[in-house]
Enzyme design. Structure first.
Site, PDB file in Angstrom:
ATOM      1  N   LYS A  42       0.805  -1.206   0.000  1.00  0.00           N
ATOM      2  CA  LYS A  42       0.000   0.000   0.000  1.00  0.00           C
ATOM      3  C   LYS A  42       0.845   1.265   0.000  1.00  0.00           C
ATOM      4  CE  LYS A  42      -3.208  -2.494   2.998  1.00  0.00           C
ATOM      5  NZ  LYS A  42      -3.633  -2.566   4.430  1.00  0.00           N
ATOM      6  N   GLY A  43       2.071   1.133   0.482  1.00  0.00           N
ATOM      7  CA  GLY A  43       2.883   2.309   0.788  1.00  0.00           C
ATOM      8  C   GLY A  43       3.088   3.306  -0.335  1.00  0.00           C
ATOM      9  N   ASP A  99       7.511   3.103  -2.241  1.00  0.00           N
ATOM     10  CA  ASP A  99       7.675   4.216  -1.305  1.00  0.00           C
ATOM     11  C   ASP A  99       9.108   4.372  -0.815  1.00  0.00           C
ATOM     12  OD1 ASP A  99       7.595   1.833   0.186  1.00  0.00           O
ATOM     13  OD2 ASP A  99       5.974   2.472   1.515  1.00  0.00           O
ATOM     14  N   ASP A 102      14.719   0.093   1.862  1.00  0.00           N
ATOM     15  CA  ASP A 102      15.323   0.010   3.183  1.00  0.00           C
ATOM     16  C   ASP A 102      16.429  -1.056   3.103  1.00  0.00           C
ATOM     17  OD1 ASP A 102      15.671   0.196   5.953  1.00  0.00           O
ATOM     18  OD2 ASP A 102      13.899  -0.959   6.447  1.00  0.00           O
ATOM     19  N   LYS A 130      16.748   4.585   2.426  1.00  0.00           N
ATOM     20  CA  LYS A 130      17.541   4.519   3.668  1.00  0.00           C
ATOM     21  C   LYS A 130      18.831   3.794   3.307  1.00  0.00           C
ATOM     22  CE  LYS A 130      13.926   4.214   7.190  1.00  0.00           C
ATOM     23  NZ  LYS A 130      13.294   3.313   8.182  1.00  0.00           N
ATOM     24  N   PHE A 151      12.524   5.987  11.559  1.00  0.00           N
ATOM     25  CA  PHE A 151      11.258   5.459  11.071  1.00  0.00           C
ATOM     26  C   PHE A 151      10.330   6.605  10.688  1.00  0.00           C
ATOM     27  CE2 PHE A 151       7.285   3.226  10.769  1.00  0.00           C
ATOM     28  CZ  PHE A 151       7.691   2.082  10.098  1.00  0.00           C
ATOM     29  N   ASP A 158       3.282   3.902   6.490  1.00  0.00           N
ATOM     30  CA  ASP A 158       2.512   3.643   7.711  1.00  0.00           C
ATOM     31  C   ASP A 158       3.379   3.152   8.854  1.00  0.00           C
ATOM     32  OD1 ASP A 158       3.110   1.014   6.610  1.00  0.00           O
ATOM     33  OD2 ASP A 158       1.645   0.235   8.035  1.00  0.00           O
ATOM     34  N   ARG A 164      -0.889   6.887   7.022  1.00  0.00           N
ATOM     35  CA  ARG A 164      -0.650   6.910   5.572  1.00  0.00           C
ATOM     36  C   ARG A 164      -1.170   8.185   4.916  1.00  0.00           C
ATOM     37  NH1 ARG A 164       1.116   1.791   3.891  1.00  0.00           N
ATOM     38  NH2 ARG A 164       0.192  -0.012   4.895  1.00  0.00           N
TER      39      ARG A 164
END
Ligand code: IMP
Ligand code: MG
Length: 179
Positions: A42-43, A99, A102, A130, A151, A158, A164
Site C-alpha cells: 500500500k505504501g 515508497d 530500506d 535509507k 522510522f 505507515d 498513511r
C-alpha cells in the site's frame, strides 16, 4: 496524528517539487515508449498517484500488494504477495514505483521475479532511500530523497497501518513504537 511525529522531515512542497523532477526524468527517458507502471501497495499509493499525473507518457498501470512478514518497524524475512500483477509482463518495460528502499529485500525480490517472468527491462523508482541500511544487492534507478535511519510515516507510509494519509513525511516518535 501530527503529535505522534517528532518532526516533519519532508514537507508537502518539498515532496511535490521532487516528484516533478523525477517525472521529468522519466518523461525524457521513456519518450515515445509505453512502460508499465507497477504500484507497490500500500505504501506507494500516494507517490504513485502524484507521479502518474505528471507523466506525459502513454503508460499502462498495474498494482501489487506485497509485504514483508510482520507489522513492526523493522521488516523481517520473507516477501508475501497478497495481490499479484494482473497483466502478462513479457516484453514490457516495467517501472516499479515503491515508497521506500530500506534493506532492499522487497525490491530485490520483485525485480528478480519480474525479469524471470520476461520483462524487457525493470526500472526502480522510489521516493525514499535509507541507503545506510541496504543489505540486498539492489538500488533505485530514480530516488527522491536519501534519508537517515529513522522510522518515517505519512505520504503513504505507515506504522501499523496508520498515518498513511498525512500529506507530509514525518519522523515517528520512538515512544509510539517502543511502547
Ligand atoms: P525493505 O524490503 O527492507 O527494503 O523494506 C521496504 C519496506 O519496508 C517498504 O516498502 C516499507 O513498507 C517498509 N519500511 C521501511 N522503512 C520504513 C519506514 O521508515 N516507514 C514505513 N515503512 C517502512
Ligand atoms: Mg511498502
Amino acid at each position: 496524528m501530527t503529535n505522534d511525529c517528532e518532526r516533519i522531515l519532508l514537507t508537502k512542497e518539498q515532496i511535490d517539487k521532487r516528484v516533478g523532477e523525477i517525472a521529468a526524468e522519466l518523461n525524457e527517458k521513456y519518450a515515445g515508449r509505453h512502460p508499465l507502471c507497477v504500484c507497490i501497495l500500500k505504501g506507494a499509493v500516494v507517490f504513485y498517484a502524484d507521479l502518474l499525473r505528471r507523466l506525459d507518457l502513454d503508460v499502462m498501470l498495474d498494482f501489487m500488494v506485497v509485504s514483508s512478514y510482520g507489522t513492526g518497524s523493522v521488516s523481517s524475512g520473507a516477501l508475501k504477495i497478497a495481490k499479484d500483477l494482473s497483466v502478462d509482463i513479457r516484453g514490457q518495460e516495467v517501472i516499479i514505483v515503491e515508497d521506500i528502499i530500506d534493506s532492499g529485500f522487497t525490491l530485490a525480490c520483485l525485480k528478480k521475479m519480474m525479469l524471470e517472468r520476461g520483462a524487457k527491462s525493470v526500472t526502480i523508482v522510489t521516493l525514499l532511500d535509507k541507503a545506510s541500511r541496504r543489505t540486498a544487492d539492489v538500488s533505485s534507478d530514480y530516488n527522491g530523497f536519501v534519508i537517515e535511519d529513522e522510522f518515517v510515516v505519512g505520504y503513504g507510509l505507515d506504522y501499523a497501518e496508520r498515518y498513511r494519509n498525512l500529506p507530509y513525511i514525518g519522523i515517528l516518535k520512538r515512544s509510539v513504537y517502543e511502547k
